[in-house]
Design a protein around this motif. Structure first.
Motif, PDB file in Angstrom:
ATOM      1  N   GLU A 195      56.624  36.474  10.858  1.00  0.00           N
ATOM      2  CA  GLU A 195      56.166  36.821   9.504  1.00  0.00           C
ATOM      3  C   GLU A 195      56.233  35.653   8.525  1.00  0.00           C
ATOM      4  OE1 GLU A 195      60.539  37.950   9.789  1.00  0.00           O
ATOM      5  OE2 GLU A 195      58.779  38.131  11.081  1.00  0.00           O
ATOM      6  N   LEU A 196      56.888  34.552   8.904  1.00  0.00           N
ATOM      7  CA  LEU A 196      56.991  33.378   8.028  1.00  0.00           C
ATOM      8  C   LEU A 196      56.095  32.223   8.471  1.00  0.00           C
ATOM      9  CD1 LEU A 196      60.845  33.191   7.330  1.00  0.00           C
ATOM     10  CD2 LEU A 196      59.054  34.288   5.961  1.00  0.00           C
ATOM     11  N   ARG A 197      55.422  32.363   9.598  1.00  0.00           N
ATOM     12  CA  ARG A 197      54.574  31.278  10.107  1.00  0.00           C
ATOM     13  C   ARG A 197      53.361  31.078   9.222  1.00  0.00           C
ATOM     14  NH1 ARG A 197      55.246  32.515  16.602  1.00  0.00           N
ATOM     15  NH2 ARG A 197      57.520  32.233  16.517  1.00  0.00           N
ATOM     16  N   TRP A 198      52.810  29.884   9.264  1.00  0.00           N
ATOM     17  CA  TRP A 198      51.643  29.543   8.455  1.00  0.00           C
ATOM     18  C   TRP A 198      50.767  28.578   9.234  1.00  0.00           C
ATOM     19  CZ3 TRP A 198      56.288  27.251   8.208  1.00  0.00           C
ATOM     20  CH2 TRP A 198      56.351  25.861   8.146  1.00  0.00           C
ATOM     21  N   THR A 199      49.567  28.350   8.719  1.00  0.00           N
ATOM     22  CA  THR A 199      48.658  27.402   9.355  1.00  0.00           C
ATOM     23  C   THR A 199      48.450  26.206   8.435  1.00  0.00           C
ATOM     24  OG1 THR A 199      46.704  28.515   8.471  1.00  0.00           O
ATOM     25  CG2 THR A 199      47.429  29.170  10.686  1.00  0.00           C
ATOM     26  N   ASP A 200      48.099  25.100   9.062  1.00  0.00           N
ATOM     27  CA  ASP A 200      47.760  23.882   8.330  1.00  0.00           C
ATOM     28  C   ASP A 200      46.753  23.124   9.180  1.00  0.00           C
ATOM     29  OD1 ASP A 200      47.724  21.805   6.493  1.00  0.00           O
ATOM     30  OD2 ASP A 200      49.901  21.673   6.342  1.00  0.00           O
ATOM     31  N   VAL A 201      46.035  22.209   8.555  1.00  0.00           N
ATOM     32  CA  VAL A 201      44.976  21.475   9.254  1.00  0.00           C
ATOM     33  C   VAL A 201      45.320  19.996   9.288  1.00  0.00           C
ATOM     34  CG1 VAL A 201      42.522  20.860   9.233  1.00  0.00           C
ATOM     35  CG2 VAL A 201      43.249  23.162   8.551  1.00  0.00           C
ATOM     36  N   ARG A 202      45.122  19.407  10.449  1.00  0.00           N
ATOM     37  CA  ARG A 202      45.308  17.965  10.621  1.00  0.00           C
ATOM     38  C   ARG A 202      44.148  17.448  11.454  1.00  0.00           C
ATOM     39  NH1 ARG A 202      50.199  15.247  10.531  1.00  0.00           N
ATOM     40  NH2 ARG A 202      50.429  16.537   8.690  1.00  0.00           N
ATOM     41  N   ARG A 203      43.480  16.416  10.954  1.00  0.00           N
ATOM     42  CA  ARG A 203      42.346  15.796  11.654  1.00  0.00           C
ATOM     43  C   ARG A 203      41.301  16.821  12.084  1.00  0.00           C
ATOM     44  NH1 ARG A 203      46.105  13.126  15.577  1.00  0.00           N
ATOM     45  NH2 ARG A 203      47.626  12.402  14.102  1.00  0.00           N
ATOM     46  N   GLY A 204      41.040  17.790  11.200  1.00  0.00           N
ATOM     47  CA  GLY A 204      40.016  18.789  11.466  1.00  0.00           C
ATOM     48  C   GLY A 204      40.430  19.898  12.414  1.00  0.00           C
ATOM     49  N   GLU A 205      41.681  19.914  12.842  1.00  0.00           N
ATOM     50  CA  GLU A 205      42.158  20.941  13.777  1.00  0.00           C
ATOM     51  C   GLU A 205      43.231  21.788  13.095  1.00  0.00           C
ATOM     52  OE1 GLU A 205      43.240  21.208  18.481  1.00  0.00           O
ATOM     53  OE2 GLU A 205      43.743  19.350  17.447  1.00  0.00           O
ATOM     54  N   GLU A 206      43.086  23.110  13.194  1.00  0.00           N
ATOM     55  CA  GLU A 206      44.048  24.019  12.581  1.00  0.00           C
ATOM     56  C   GLU A 206      45.220  24.274  13.534  1.00  0.00           C
ATOM     57  OE1 GLU A 206      43.511  27.937  10.037  1.00  0.00           O
ATOM     58  OE2 GLU A 206      43.312  28.365  12.186  1.00  0.00           O
ATOM     59  N   PHE A 207      46.435  24.245  12.979  1.00  0.00           N
ATOM     60  CA  PHE A 207      47.651  24.487  13.744  1.00  0.00           C
ATOM     61  C   PHE A 207      48.394  25.689  13.174  1.00  0.00           C
ATOM     62  CE2 PHE A 207      46.720  20.172  14.716  1.00  0.00           C
ATOM     63  CZ  PHE A 207      47.344  19.858  15.913  1.00  0.00           C
ATOM     64  N   LEU A 208      49.007  26.476  14.055  1.00  0.00           N
ATOM     65  CA  LEU A 208      49.920  27.538  13.647  1.00  0.00           C
ATOM     66  C   LEU A 208      51.321  26.965  13.771  1.00  0.00           C
ATOM     67  CD1 LEU A 208      50.582  30.464  12.848  1.00  0.00           C
ATOM     68  CD2 LEU A 208      50.651  30.989  15.301  1.00  0.00           C
ATOM     69  N   LEU A 209      52.034  26.863  12.647  1.00  0.00           N
ATOM     70  CA  LEU A 209      53.354  26.244  12.612  1.00  0.00           C
ATOM     71  C   LEU A 209      54.421  27.283  12.945  1.00  0.00           C
ATOM     72  CD1 LEU A 209      52.901  23.305  12.052  1.00  0.00           C
ATOM     73  CD2 LEU A 209      51.375  24.592  10.603  1.00  0.00           C
ATOM     74  N   SER A 210      55.190  27.022  13.991  1.00  0.00           N
ATOM     75  CA  SER A 210      56.136  28.019  14.499  1.00  0.00           C
ATOM     76  C   SER A 210      57.525  27.472  14.779  1.00  0.00           C
ATOM     77  CB  SER A 210      55.578  28.643  15.778  1.00  0.00           C
ATOM     78  OG  SER A 210      55.345  27.636  16.744  1.00  0.00           O
ATOM     79  N   THR A 211      57.722  26.178  14.605  1.00  0.00           N
ATOM     80  CA  THR A 211      59.013  25.560  14.865  1.00  0.00           C
ATOM     81  C   THR A 211      59.356  24.581  13.753  1.00  0.00           C
ATOM     82  OG1 THR A 211      58.605  25.677  17.253  1.00  0.00           O
ATOM     83  CG2 THR A 211      60.364  24.220  16.543  1.00  0.00           C
ATOM     84  N   LEU A 212      60.616  24.564  13.366  1.00  0.00           N
ATOM     85  CA  LEU A 212      61.103  23.576  12.401  1.00  0.00           C
ATOM     86  C   LEU A 212      62.094  22.654  13.090  1.00  0.00           C
ATOM     87  CD1 LEU A 212      61.921  25.856   9.334  1.00  0.00           C
ATOM     88  CD2 LEU A 212      59.808  24.604   9.790  1.00  0.00           C
ATOM     89  N   ASN A 213      62.023  21.388  12.749  1.00  0.00           N
ATOM     90  CA  ASN A 213      63.050  20.436  13.146  1.00  0.00           C
ATOM     91  C   ASN A 213      63.808  20.108  11.869  1.00  0.00           C
ATOM     92  OD1 ASN A 213      63.815  17.306  13.296  1.00  0.00           O
ATOM     93  ND2 ASN A 213      64.054  18.282  15.287  1.00  0.00           N
ATOM     94  N   VAL A 214      65.100  20.446  11.854  1.00  0.00           N
ATOM     95  CA  VAL A 214      65.927  20.260  10.664  1.00  0.00           C
ATOM     96  C   VAL A 214      66.943  19.164  10.958  1.00  0.00           C
ATOM     97  CG1 VAL A 214      67.496  21.375   9.036  1.00  0.00           C
ATOM     98  CG2 VAL A 214      65.643  22.701  10.085  1.00  0.00           C
ATOM     99  N   ARG A 215      67.028  18.182  10.064  1.00  0.00           N
ATOM    100  CA  ARG A 215      67.975  17.082  10.215  1.00  0.00           C
ATOM    101  C   ARG A 215      68.974  17.090   9.073  1.00  0.00           C
ATOM    102  NH1 ARG A 215      65.636  12.336   9.187  1.00  0.00           N
ATOM    103  NH2 ARG A 215      63.867  13.343   8.230  1.00  0.00           N
ATOM    104  N   LEU A 216      70.200  16.751   9.392  1.00  0.00           N
ATOM    105  CA  LEU A 216      71.227  16.551   8.372  1.00  0.00           C
ATOM    106  C   LEU A 216      71.221  15.074   8.011  1.00  0.00           C
ATOM    107  CD1 LEU A 216      73.584  17.646   6.689  1.00  0.00           C
ATOM    108  CD2 LEU A 216      75.072  17.118   8.626  1.00  0.00           C
ATOM    109  N   LEU A 217      70.917  14.784   6.768  1.00  0.00           N
ATOM    110  CA  LEU A 217      70.847  13.397   6.304  1.00  0.00           C
ATOM    111  C   LEU A 217      72.248  12.860   5.994  1.00  0.00           C
ATOM    112  CD1 LEU A 217      67.771  13.813   3.942  1.00  0.00           C
ATOM    113  CD2 LEU A 217      67.799  12.976   6.300  1.00  0.00           C
TER     114      LEU A 217
END
Length: 95
Positions: A19-41
Motif C-alpha cells: 500500500e506504500l509502493r509508488w512508481t517513478d520513471v527513469r530513462r523512459g522506463e517506469e519502475f514500481l519501487l518496492s525496496t528501500l536501502n537505508v543507511r546510518l550516516l
C-alpha cells in the motif's frame, strides 16, 4: 580489544508494504519501487534510496530512486532502523 572497532557502514534493506509502493520513471522506463536501502550516516542521521522493477516486466537495471517526502515512508524508514537496531543488539555471534 584495546582500540575501538571501526565500523564503516551500516545498511539495511526494507520491503515497502504494497500500500506504500509508488512508481517513478527513469530513462523512459517506469519502475514500481518496492525496496528501500537505508543507511546510518556517521552523524547519526538516516539516508534512504528506493529500488524496484520495471512495470513492463523483466529485470531492468539496478537504479536508485529518491524516496518521496511522505510521512508514511519516513515512518517506515524510522521503524525499520529501530527494528534493525534491536536485531543487531540481540545477535548471537558467528554461527
Amino acid at each position: 580489544m584495546s582500540s575501538p572497532v571501526e565500523v564503516t557502514a551500516l545498511a539495511i534493506n526494507v520491503t515497502v508494504p504494497a500500500e506504500l509502493r509508488w512508481t517513478d520513471v527513469r530513462r523512459g522506463e517506469e519502475f514500481l519501487l518496492s525496496t528501500l536501502n537505508v543507511r546510518l550516516l556517521p552523524d547519526g542521521h538516516l539516508a534512504a534510496k528506493a529500488y524496484g522493477r520495471p512495470t513492463a516486466g523483466g529485470r531492468g537495471t539496478y537504479v536508485s530512486f529518491p524516496v518521496p517526502d511522505r510521512p508514511e515512508l519516513a515512518a517506515l524508514v524510522s521503524a525499520a532502523a529501530g527494528r534493525a537496531g534491536e536485531l543487531w543488539a540481540a545477535h548471537r555471534g558467528l554461527g
